[in-house]
Enzyme design. Structure first.
Site, PDB file in Angstrom:
ATOM      1  N   SER A  10      11.937   9.191  -2.460  1.00 58.43           N
ATOM      2  CA  SER A  10      10.567   9.108  -1.957  1.00 58.43           C
ATOM      3  C   SER A  10       9.655  10.228  -2.453  1.00 58.43           C
ATOM      4  O   SER A  10       8.437  10.156  -2.252  1.00 58.43           O
ATOM      5  CB  SER A  10      10.561   9.069  -0.427  1.00 58.43           C
ATOM      6  N   LYS A  53       6.760   8.985  -4.440  1.00 57.39           N
ATOM      7  CA  LYS A  53       5.523   8.475  -3.844  1.00 57.39           C
ATOM      8  C   LYS A  53       4.308   9.315  -4.229  1.00 57.39           C
ATOM      9  O   LYS A  53       3.206   8.784  -4.419  1.00 57.39           O
ATOM     10  CB  LYS A  53       5.664   8.398  -2.324  1.00 57.39           C
ATOM     11  N   TYR A  81       6.239   3.959   8.022  1.00 64.40           N
ATOM     12  CA  TYR A  81       6.765   4.350   6.708  1.00 64.40           C
ATOM     13  C   TYR A  81       7.415   3.137   6.067  1.00 64.40           C
ATOM     14  O   TYR A  81       8.184   2.420   6.727  1.00 64.40           O
ATOM     15  CB  TYR A  81       7.769   5.481   6.898  1.00 64.40           C
TER      16      TYR A  81
END
Length: 401
Positions: A61, A64, A173
């Site tokens: 992640s 991101k 999320y």
């Protein structure tokens, strides 16, 4: 704190089996701090090589942030607006209904999507999307459909399942940044790998980043073996399914690999506001808190839920106010020990990489380790040691705010 103290504490975390390795890169805006350190091994096997400063980590992640930068770049170029409807570019997402639960006969309760999905929704995890592996209703639906959750070689196949709330209704999320990455691809008629190489990596002299390390033997050889913590608290080599197994597409929410040396180059560019990645106005957009009061409430509820234990690092959601920005978690209220000043942008990844950009303190740091369980307690302890040590070395700590 001197560097020797930080390094001693991190080495102790490695000896205790709290983390298998740790690689730190940190810098301040003034150029007085330019720090790096590596400790630990490439794997837990006897005789394994030492990890070095150029180890290549599964960013998961931490990808991101890169995708958010790419998305704001295409906004700057006039290819899309932050409030534009993405339906025409992402029909696989736009056609999804909203799953509201199941009736007494265990049949899904589906409703039509009533409002557009915008790029802002995607960048702030307010689009209605979720991870099917993390939502009980989606797990049930996927089981009924005979589909294994968390699978699919590309974004359109992997993430094409119902929303769990109307866009803008709350925060969760999710896979939204994977969809944002696909949006960038379709707007630019490019793969996310090629787009990031031309517009993020090459402008900063980054050579270690890729979505497909297996296709680049020189990078694959630098990837530490993933570890996992067993019920006894001990680390061992991870043997389970892998999030990027079988991927043929670029997942902008979790698919990239890279060294901490190169990740810090991105953070330093943001900290310096040098215009190499984003204009000053877009940079401010990246850092700005985005959630409405209703979305903040759902964000806090998620953070205090069992899922919240999977957040990266040791975040005190009870004591300090947090928000969400395009780039990641934003700290609305600074920590009393001097870390994470108000406005700090930070996040991490499933394998417990961690990054932070504190514009008030003028400090950026990146930390890499490879423990597959997100929110691992040992990794959180190591991240806290690193954070406190870096702030102290930079002379940015203070007694109270």
């Amino acid at each position: 704190m001197m560097a020797s103290s930080l390094e001693g504490q991190l080495a102790e975390k490695v000896r205790e089996g709290r983390v298998p390795q740790g690689v730190i890169f940190a810098a301040d805006r003034e150029g007085k701090l330019d720090y790096s350190h590596a400790v630990g091994k490439m794997s837990l096997e006897d005789g394994a090589a030492n990890v070095d400063l150029d180890a290549v980590f599964l960013l998961a992640s931490s990808t991101k942030l890169l995708t958010a930068i790419a998305a704001l770049q295409v906004v700057e170029r006039g290819l899309i607006g932050l409030k534009d409807d993405v339906a025409a570019l992402l029909p696989e997402l736009a056609e999804q209904p909203v799953l509201r639960g199941f009736d007494g006969d265990d049949k899904p309760i589906l409703e039509d999507r009533k409002v557009p999905i915008t790029l802002t929704h995607l960048l702030t995890h307010t689009a209605g999307t979720a991870y099917d592996l993390g939502d009980p209703n989606l797990l049930n639906l996927q089981s009924q459909r005979g589909r294994k959750p968390g699978t699919g070689p590309d974004v359109a196949s992997h993430c094409a399942y119902p929303l769990i709330y109307q866009p803008g209704e709350r925060w969760m999320y999710s896979s939204a940044l994977d969809w944002a990455g696909l949006l960038v691809e379709r707007l630019t008629n490019s793969t996310l790998e090629d787009y990031m190489r031309a517009n993020i990596w090459e402008p900063l002299g980054i050579t270690s980043m890729t979505f497909f390390p297996a296709q680049k033997p020189e990078l694959q050889a630098r990837v530490p073996v993933l570890s996992a913590r067993g019920p006894d608290g001990k680390l061992s080599a991870y043997k389970g399914p892998f999030i990027n197994d079988g991927s043929t597409g670029c997942f902008g929410g979790r698919g990239a690999y890279g060294s901490m040396r190169d990740y810090l180059k991105i953070l330093r560019s943001l900290l310096a506001n040098d215009g190499k990645l984003l204009s000053p106005a877009s940079l401010d957009e990246l850092f700005a808190p985005r959630l409405t009061a209703q979305q903040v409430a759902s964000h806090k509820a998620a953070a205090l839920s069992p899922m919240g234990r999977m957040f990266i690092g040791e975040f005190d959601f009870e004591k300090y106010e947090h928000q969400w920005a395009f780039g990641g978690m934003v700290f609305v209220q600074g920590y009393e020990d001097g870390r994470r000043r108000a406005g700090t942008l930070s996040w991490g990844g499933m394998a417990n990489t961690f990054w932070a950009v504190d514009r008030e303190a003028g400090l950026a740091l990146a930390f890499g380790t490879q423990i597959i369980q997100p929110g691992d307690k040992g990794a959180g302890e190591a991240i806290t040691v690193v954070e406190k040590g870096v702030y102290a070395m930079a002379g940015k700590e203070r007694a109270s705010l």
